[in-house]
Design a protein around this motif. Structure first.
Motif, PDB file in Angstrom:
ATOM      1  N   PRO A 135       0.807  -1.221   0.000  1.00  0.00           N
ATOM      2  CA  PRO A 135       0.000   0.000   0.000  1.00  0.00           C
ATOM      3  C   PRO A 135       0.841   1.271   0.000  1.00  0.00           C
ATOM      4  O   PRO A 135       2.017   1.254   0.357  1.00  0.00           O
ATOM      5  CB  PRO A 135      -0.797  -0.112   1.304  1.00  0.00           C
ATOM      6  CG  PRO A 135       0.062  -0.915   2.196  1.00  0.00           C
ATOM      7  CD  PRO A 135       0.766  -1.900   1.315  1.00  0.00           C
ATOM      8  N   PHE A 136       0.199   2.365  -0.447  1.00  0.00           N
ATOM      9  CA  PHE A 136       0.817   3.688  -0.371  1.00  0.00           C
ATOM     10  C   PHE A 136       0.618   4.250   1.039  1.00  0.00           C
ATOM     11  O   PHE A 136      -0.421   4.026   1.665  1.00  0.00           O
ATOM     12  CB  PHE A 136       0.138   4.663  -1.341  1.00  0.00           C
ATOM     13  CG  PHE A 136       0.272   4.302  -2.788  1.00  0.00           C
ATOM     14  CD1 PHE A 136       1.505   4.318  -3.424  1.00  0.00           C
ATOM     15  CD2 PHE A 136      -0.862   3.969  -3.534  1.00  0.00           C
ATOM     16  CE1 PHE A 136       1.620   4.009  -4.775  1.00  0.00           C
ATOM     17  CE2 PHE A 136      -0.759   3.659  -4.883  1.00  0.00           C
ATOM     18  CZ  PHE A 136       0.491   3.674  -5.503  1.00  0.00           C
ATOM     19  N   LEU A 137       1.616   4.997   1.509  1.00  0.00           N
ATOM     20  CA  LEU A 137       1.420   5.875   2.661  1.00  0.00           C
ATOM     21  C   LEU A 137       1.583   7.295   2.145  1.00  0.00           C
ATOM     22  O   LEU A 137       2.676   7.691   1.738  1.00  0.00           O
ATOM     23  CB  LEU A 137       2.447   5.613   3.770  1.00  0.00           C
ATOM     24  CG  LEU A 137       2.464   6.654   4.909  1.00  0.00           C
ATOM     25  CD1 LEU A 137       1.114   6.728   5.613  1.00  0.00           C
ATOM     26  CD2 LEU A 137       3.576   6.363   5.908  1.00  0.00           C
ATOM     27  N   VAL A 138       0.490   8.038   2.116  1.00  0.00           N
ATOM     28  CA  VAL A 138       0.520   9.432   1.674  1.00  0.00           C
ATOM     29  C   VAL A 138       0.645  10.314   2.909  1.00  0.00           C
ATOM     30  O   VAL A 138      -0.148  10.186   3.849  1.00  0.00           O
ATOM     31  CB  VAL A 138      -0.751   9.789   0.885  1.00  0.00           C
ATOM     32  CG1 VAL A 138      -0.770  11.278   0.540  1.00  0.00           C
ATOM     33  CG2 VAL A 138      -0.843   8.958  -0.386  1.00  0.00           C
ATOM     34  N   PHE A 148      -1.809  11.506   7.534  1.00  0.00           N
ATOM     35  CA  PHE A 148      -1.258  10.199   7.194  1.00  0.00           C
ATOM     36  C   PHE A 148      -2.392   9.350   6.631  1.00  0.00           C
ATOM     37  O   PHE A 148      -3.424   9.191   7.285  1.00  0.00           O
ATOM     38  CB  PHE A 148      -0.696   9.502   8.436  1.00  0.00           C
ATOM     39  CG  PHE A 148       0.490  10.208   9.053  1.00  0.00           C
ATOM     40  CD1 PHE A 148       1.782   9.779   8.786  1.00  0.00           C
ATOM     41  CD2 PHE A 148       0.313  11.289   9.896  1.00  0.00           C
ATOM     42  CE1 PHE A 148       2.871  10.418   9.355  1.00  0.00           C
ATOM     43  CE2 PHE A 148       1.396  11.939  10.468  1.00  0.00           C
ATOM     44  CZ  PHE A 148       2.683  11.492  10.188  1.00  0.00           C
ATOM     45  N   VAL A 149      -2.200   8.809   5.434  1.00  0.00           N
ATOM     46  CA  VAL A 149      -3.241   7.990   4.815  1.00  0.00           C
ATOM     47  C   VAL A 149      -2.606   6.750   4.210  1.00  0.00           C
ATOM     48  O   VAL A 149      -1.653   6.848   3.428  1.00  0.00           O
ATOM     49  CB  VAL A 149      -3.983   8.749   3.690  1.00  0.00           C
ATOM     50  CG1 VAL A 149      -5.293   8.058   3.359  1.00  0.00           C
ATOM     51  CG2 VAL A 149      -4.226  10.191   4.047  1.00  0.00           C
ATOM     52  N   VAL A 150      -3.120   5.598   4.566  1.00  0.00           N
ATOM     53  CA  VAL A 150      -2.671   4.334   3.988  1.00  0.00           C
ATOM     54  C   VAL A 150      -3.790   3.765   3.137  1.00  0.00           C
ATOM     55  O   VAL A 150      -4.962   3.780   3.542  1.00  0.00           O
ATOM     56  CB  VAL A 150      -2.262   3.329   5.081  1.00  0.00           C
ATOM     57  CG1 VAL A 150      -2.166   1.909   4.529  1.00  0.00           C
ATOM     58  CG2 VAL A 150      -0.919   3.717   5.687  1.00  0.00           C
ATOM     59  N   GLY A 151      -3.428   3.275   1.955  1.00  0.00           N
ATOM     60  CA  GLY A 151      -4.420   2.645   1.096  1.00  0.00           C
ATOM     61  C   GLY A 151      -3.805   2.106  -0.166  1.00  0.00           C
ATOM     62  O   GLY A 151      -2.620   2.325  -0.449  1.00  0.00           O
ATOM     63  N   GLU A 152      -4.599   1.385  -0.920  1.00  0.00           N
ATOM     64  CA  GLU A 152      -4.201   0.894  -2.235  1.00  0.00           C
ATOM     65  C   GLU A 152      -4.858   1.810  -3.267  1.00  0.00           C
ATOM     66  O   GLU A 152      -4.382   2.891  -3.503  1.00  0.00           O
ATOM     67  CB  GLU A 152      -4.604  -0.577  -2.407  1.00  0.00           C
ATOM     68  CG  GLU A 152      -3.746  -1.552  -1.619  1.00  0.00           C
ATOM     69  CD  GLU A 152      -4.123  -1.648  -0.141  1.00  0.00           C
ATOM     70  OE1 GLU A 152      -5.258  -1.242   0.234  1.00  0.00           O
ATOM     71  OE2 GLU A 152      -3.292  -2.121   0.648  1.00  0.00           O
ATOM     72  N   LEU A 208       1.281   2.373   9.853  1.00  0.00           N
ATOM     73  CA  LEU A 208       2.432   2.979   9.189  1.00  0.00           C
ATOM     74  C   LEU A 208       3.438   1.940   8.732  1.00  0.00           C
ATOM     75  O   LEU A 208       4.041   2.054   7.663  1.00  0.00           O
ATOM     76  CB  LEU A 208       3.109   3.987  10.127  1.00  0.00           C
ATOM     77  CG  LEU A 208       2.254   5.135  10.668  1.00  0.00           C
ATOM     78  CD1 LEU A 208       3.077   6.011  11.609  1.00  0.00           C
ATOM     79  CD2 LEU A 208       1.680   5.975   9.536  1.00  0.00           C
ATOM     80  N   SER A 209       3.631   0.911   9.535  1.00  0.00           N
ATOM     81  CA  SER A 209       4.661  -0.094   9.240  1.00  0.00           C
ATOM     82  C   SER A 209       4.326  -0.943   8.023  1.00  0.00           C
ATOM     83  O   SER A 209       5.206  -1.603   7.456  1.00  0.00           O
ATOM     84  CB  SER A 209       4.871  -1.001  10.451  1.00  0.00           C
ATOM     85  OG  SER A 209       3.667  -1.680  10.777  1.00  0.00           O
ATOM     86  N   GLU A 210       3.063  -0.933   7.594  1.00  0.00           N
ATOM     87  CA  GLU A 210       2.672  -1.739   6.432  1.00  0.00           C
ATOM     88  C   GLU A 210       2.962  -1.042   5.105  1.00  0.00           C
ATOM     89  O   GLU A 210       2.871  -1.650   4.038  1.00  0.00           O
ATOM     90  CB  GLU A 210       1.186  -2.085   6.507  1.00  0.00           C
ATOM     91  CG  GLU A 210       0.825  -2.995   7.668  1.00  0.00           C
ATOM     92  CD  GLU A 210      -0.655  -3.337   7.696  1.00  0.00           C
ATOM     93  OE1 GLU A 210      -1.311  -3.183   6.631  1.00  0.00           O
ATOM     94  OE2 GLU A 210      -1.142  -3.747   8.759  1.00  0.00           O
ATOM     95  N   ALA A 211       3.303   0.247   5.154  1.00  0.00           N
ATOM     96  CA  ALA A 211       3.507   1.025   3.922  1.00  0.00           C
ATOM     97  C   ALA A 211       4.672   0.479   3.118  1.00  0.00           C
ATOM     98  O   ALA A 211       5.720   0.118   3.665  1.00  0.00           O
ATOM     99  CB  ALA A 211       3.770   2.476   4.274  1.00  0.00           C
ATOM    100  N   ARG A 212       4.490   0.434   1.805  1.00  0.00           N
ATOM    101  CA  ARG A 212       5.554  -0.025   0.910  1.00  0.00           C
ATOM    102  C   ARG A 212       6.060   1.100   0.006  1.00  0.00           C
ATOM    103  O   ARG A 212       7.177   1.040  -0.489  1.00  0.00           O
ATOM    104  CB  ARG A 212       5.054  -1.204   0.054  1.00  0.00           C
ATOM    105  CG  ARG A 212       4.793  -2.456   0.878  1.00  0.00           C
ATOM    106  CD  ARG A 212       6.087  -2.995   1.477  1.00  0.00           C
ATOM    107  NE  ARG A 212       5.883  -4.091   2.408  1.00  0.00           N
ATOM    108  CZ  ARG A 212       5.770  -3.974   3.714  1.00  0.00           C
ATOM    109  NH1 ARG A 212       5.839  -2.764   4.274  1.00  0.00           N
ATOM    110  NH2 ARG A 212       5.579  -5.009   4.490  1.00  0.00           N
ATOM    111  N   LEU A 214       6.190   5.411   0.071  1.00  0.00           N
ATOM    112  CA  LEU A 214       5.896   6.670   0.747  1.00  0.00           C
ATOM    113  C   LEU A 214       5.713   7.754  -0.306  1.00  0.00           C
ATOM    114  O   LEU A 214       6.585   7.965  -1.153  1.00  0.00           O
ATOM    115  CB  LEU A 214       7.043   7.039   1.690  1.00  0.00           C
ATOM    116  CG  LEU A 214       6.939   8.406   2.393  1.00  0.00           C
ATOM    117  CD1 LEU A 214       5.747   8.441   3.341  1.00  0.00           C
ATOM    118  CD2 LEU A 214       8.232   8.726   3.141  1.00  0.00           C
ATOM    119  N   VAL A 215       4.575   8.453  -0.250  1.00  0.00           N
ATOM    120  CA  VAL A 215       4.271   9.552  -1.166  1.00  0.00           C
ATOM    121  C   VAL A 215       4.170  10.829  -0.340  1.00  0.00           C
ATOM    122  O   VAL A 215       3.372  10.900   0.596  1.00  0.00           O
ATOM    123  CB  VAL A 215       2.953   9.310  -1.931  1.00  0.00           C
ATOM    124  CG1 VAL A 215       2.701  10.436  -2.930  1.00  0.00           C
ATOM    125  CG2 VAL A 215       2.982   7.960  -2.646  1.00  0.00           C
TER     126      VAL A 215
END
Length: 313
Positions: A135-138, A148-152, A208-212, A214-215
């Motif tokens: 997933p992205f971390l924006v 902070f936003v995590v998603g696909e 946060l730790s799942e982010a692959r 970072l944007v």
């Protein structure tokens, strides 16, 4: 195509995007994009109120934007206001002034709504890049807060916390009304402690730790990118989707926090309104990268403004 105008009024800057949007194809054609540093959040963290001079700077920019919106003939307008106006006791003065000038009432959105718009604006193009891991971390590092936003393809979790370049600067670097130049090690350590506490808070609801990938969004991030790229002037086309390494961010953050005002102001890509707050903004980015172990940040010039435009279309 629908011609829309999106206005994003944050703690440090106010920005306008006029664009033609086609929701069926996902195409957005930019007609006008501009930014004005108004420092609406001046003193809000200390007083809880929007300063009269900050309101007037913001209203002056609104009058300029009203002219552009009329010139391009935008069919729909949406005005979104973020951290500073959320926090202020006298936000009714702000709402009334914007309504008088632009004919639309500013929406004082929540941090979660802000995060949703930022994610949509930043990732709509990136989803086509299959080499970028999900997933992205924006992260949208603003003047008063960071989202902070995590998603696909869609948002999975979001959180807004009160660490921004203006808020951190005013809280820790201003002594007797003057920004310390350069800051002391103790002042920098105090900023870092606030950032780490805020990251702990964000991690309670955002994985946060799942982010692959970072944007990074907004002026602190794009300015760091411009410095890293060694640009002779601010070039949005060169900065958009650039990939800046952790080592570059660490070096620039250290340099911004030890340079004098004159040295920072002399950097070609530096906007005058960011000279005093870039050190704190760069430190927020560095701390985020260290927390999640990111080797690089993908920089996007498309952010909450684009998300607002899509929401209208």
């Amino acid at each position: 195509m629908t011609r829309v105008a999106a206005v994003d009024c944050g703690t440090n800057s106010i920005r306008l995007l006029v664009a033609d949007c086609d929701p069926a194809t996902g195409e957005l054609v930019e007609l006008d994009r501009r930014m004005t540093i108004v420092r609406l959040g001046q003193g809000v963290d200390r007083t809880g109120r929007l300063a009269p001079e900050a309101l007037e700077r913001t209203f002056a920019a609104c009058r300029e934007y009203a002219g552009a919106i009329k010139e391009f003939g935008a069919e729909r307008v949406r005005f979104v206001a973020t951290s500073a106006s959320r926090d202020a006791e006298n936000r009714a003065d702000f709402v009334r002034g914007v309504l008088d000038i632009l004919g639309v009432e500013p929406e004082v959105i929540s941090g979660d709504q802000e995060a949703e718009f930022s994610f949509t604006g930043a990732t709509k193009e990136l989803t086509a890049h299959e080499h970028l891991e999900r997933p992205f971390l924006v992260v949208d590092i603003g003047g008063g807060s960071t989202e902070f936003v995590v998603g696909e393809e869609h948002v999975r979790a979001a959180r807004s916390v009160d660490i921004g370049c203006v808020r951190m600067t005013e809280r820790h670097l201003v002594v007797d009304g003057v920004v310390t130049d350069p800051p002391t090690a103790e002042q920098v350590a105090a900023i870092r402690a606030d950032i780490e506490a805020a990251l702990d808070l964000a991690a309670e609801s955002v994985p946060l730790s799942e982010a692959r990938t970072l944007v990074g969004l907004a002026g602190s991030v794009t300015t760091v990118a411009g410095i890293a790229l060694g640009l002779p002037e601010y070039l949005s086309s060169a900065i958009h989707h650039s990939r800046i390494s952790y080592e570059q961010v660490r070096e620039i953050s250290g340099r911004m926090l030890t340079a004098t005002h004159a040295e920072r102001a002399a950097i070609p890509v530096m906007h005058a309104g960011r000279v005093d707050v870039i050190g704190a903004g760069a430190l927020v980015l560095l701390a985020i990268m260290e927390r999640i172990g990111a080797s690089e940040v993908v920089v996007s010039e498309h952010d909450i403004l684009d998300g607002i435009a899509w929401s209208i279309a």
